[in-house]
Design an enzyme around this catalytic site. Structure first.
Site, mmCIF file in Angstrom:
data_model
loop_
_atom_site.group_PDB
_atom_site.id
_atom_site.type_symbol
_atom_site.label_atom_id
_atom_site.label_comp_id
_atom_site.label_asym_id
_atom_site.label_seq_id
_atom_site.Cartn_x
_atom_site.Cartn_y
_atom_site.Cartn_z
ATOM 1 N N ARG A 60 0.807 -1.221 0.000
ATOM 2 C CA ARG A 60 0.000 0.000 0.000
ATOM 3 C C ARG A 60 0.843 1.276 0.000
ATOM 4 N NH1 ARG A 60 -2.380 -4.023 2.906
ATOM 5 N NH2 ARG A 60 -4.599 -4.405 2.447
ATOM 6 N N ASP A 78 -2.346 -9.546 8.288
ATOM 7 C CA ASP A 78 -2.040 -8.883 7.019
ATOM 8 C C ASP A 78 -1.092 -7.735 7.329
ATOM 9 O OD1 ASP A 78 -1.935 -8.077 4.411
ATOM 10 O OD2 ASP A 78 -3.957 -7.250 4.325
ATOM 11 N N HIS A 101 -0.792 -2.506 -4.565
ATOM 12 C CA HIS A 101 -0.170 -3.368 -5.572
ATOM 13 C C HIS A 101 -0.078 -2.720 -6.958
ATOM 14 C CE1 HIS A 101 0.090 -6.348 -2.590
ATOM 15 N NE2 HIS A 101 -1.076 -6.957 -2.759
ATOM 16 N N GLU A 129 4.952 -12.701 1.366
ATOM 17 C CA GLU A 129 5.382 -11.775 0.319
ATOM 18 C C GLU A 129 6.640 -11.028 0.777
ATOM 19 O OE1 GLU A 129 1.874 -9.311 -0.739
ATOM 20 O OE2 GLU A 129 0.837 -10.745 0.564
ATOM 21 N N HIS A 179 2.932 -12.882 -5.272
ATOM 22 C CA HIS A 179 1.773 -12.922 -4.381
ATOM 23 C C HIS A 179 1.136 -14.320 -4.339
ATOM 24 C CE1 HIS A 179 -1.767 -11.461 -2.237
ATOM 25 N NE2 HIS A 179 -1.231 -10.246 -2.196
#
Length: 396
Positions: A124, A295, A149, A361, A223
């Site tokens: 982000r 996340d 992304h 990631e 991803h």
């Protein structure tokens, strides 16, 4: 390659016939077998549809030791990774779609980015805005008031140019995409090369290389969503993970880092020893509630090492499969598929629900251009962006 009904055999070191290798490349994604078939190390290709008139190919990289990886030229997507468990049973361990149409239709707020190369900026950027050398840039907002992304049409939506690669003990696929200045609001003409390499140790290595003709920001990652029990398994909550990080980056309500580097000790974010993914995911923790699970970006313990260091290790106790992730990057985004809602059908024909996979990631921290205390993501002319990540599969 359009109109060619059989996969094309490309520069392989084997004594098997073309027909045998083509048959191996067409094994159904997600199907299991009692033991890994004896196959030569190889790379094959076949047509996989079209995107806006541009042909898309699927390449199959075979380690010759029970591992097979399928990669699309659309988005550089890792469609499947087939590896054996402790008994030799082979399954696909990443989430994806069986056809190109599945990826093309996966858009909007529910987009999953299954297996794709994401960029120019993975993760982000707050409010889609950053400044570089005194100039303010605006990139598309597509996630809760922020840019995610690379924006609405990032690298995951491009058809990459492919070149098969053959080493003395490996096979690989080199993908290249040239992003023009101003694409998605980012400055500079950017040439990016991503190389996927598979070796007999059942390792998938990804090397990223990029150059620019004007200052820009760059953050690339893959991803893939992993489920070591098999992509058709309900969830990953009983699988364990170890993350080599004493700190992480807490976020605000829109999942933008606050700028704090916070210790994980004493929190549900402590994975410094092997812990079941679901052990604390429902804890009454403000950060978990914001993200509906994990996340977040963990700050890898690098100890001054600029080369490959272990970022994470995951184990599925049922099948014995292991995944060890090593990287040159400073951070790793661990995500637990918090928003899969049963609306998507995967490669094996099964519905994906919340927790059906996890991502590791490897990347720089989210919103780094707006946080001077984070490692820089600026790329200038004359510099090269070089990054590497290795996904090593095994059993225990």
């Amino acid at each position: 390659m359009r109109g060619n009904a059989l996969p094309r055999l490309i520069a392989i070191a084997c004594v098997a016939s073309l027909a045998a290798c083509s048959t191996a490349a067409k094994t159904t994604v997600g199907s299991g077998s009692a033991s890994p078939p004896a196959r030569p190390r190889s790379i094959t290709s076949e047509p996989f549809g079209e995107m806006s008139g541009a042909p898309v190919s699927r390449y199959t990289l075979d380690s010759g030791n029970g591992m097979r990886v399928r990669i699309l030229t659309y988005g550089g997507i890792v469609q499947s990774i087939e590896v054996p468990d402790r008994t030799g049973h082979v399954d696909n361990v990443v989430l994806g779609f069986p056809t190109l149409d599945g990826y093309l239709r996966n858009t909007g707020s529910g987009k999953t980015y299954f297996g794709a190369i994401v960029g120019r900026y993975a993760n982000r950027i707050a409010k889609g805005t950053f400044s570089l050398n005194g100039t303010e840039y605006h990139v598309p907002i597509n996630n809760n008031g922020n840019s995610l992304h690379g924006g609405t049409a990032g690298f995951d939506t491009k058809v990459w140019q492919a070149s098969p690669q053959n080493g003395t003990d490996s096979v690989g696929l080199q993908l290249q995409y040239v992003s023009p200045a101003g694409e998605m609001g980012y400055p500079g003409n950017l040439t990016t090369t991503v190389s996927y390499t598979v070796n007999p140790n059942n390792e998938l290595r990804i090397d990223y290389h990029a150059t620019t003709d004007a200052p820009t920001v760059l953050n690339l990652t893959n991803h893939s969503y992993f489920n070591l029990a098999g992509e058709d398994t309900l969830d990953v909550y009983n699988q364990t993970i170890t993350i080599n990080a004493d700190n992480y980056t807490p976020t605000d309500a829109t999942q933008i880092p606050t700028g704090e580097i916070a210790p994980v000790k004493g929190t549900p974010f402590d994975f410094t020893s092997a812990t079941a993914i679901g052990a604390h995911i429902t804890a009454n923790d403000p950060q978990l509630l914001l993200a509906h699970g994990y996340d977040h970006s963990w700050v890898i313990n690098r100890g001054g090492n600029t080369g490959l260091v272990q970022a994470a290790r995951a184990v599925d106790p049922q099948t014995g499969r292991t995944l060890t992730v090593s990287t040159t990057e400073p951070g790793v985004q661990f995500y637990t598929a918090n928003f899969l809602d049963g609306a998507l059908t995967g490669t094996g024909g099964h519905i994906y629900r919340q927790g059906a996979g996890f991502t590791v990631e490897t990347q720089h921290y989210p919103d780094s251009p707006n946080h001077p205390n984070f490692p820089s993501t600026t790329l200038n002319p004359g510099q090269t962006y070089d990054s590497a990540t290795v996904f090593a599969f095994g059993t225990q």
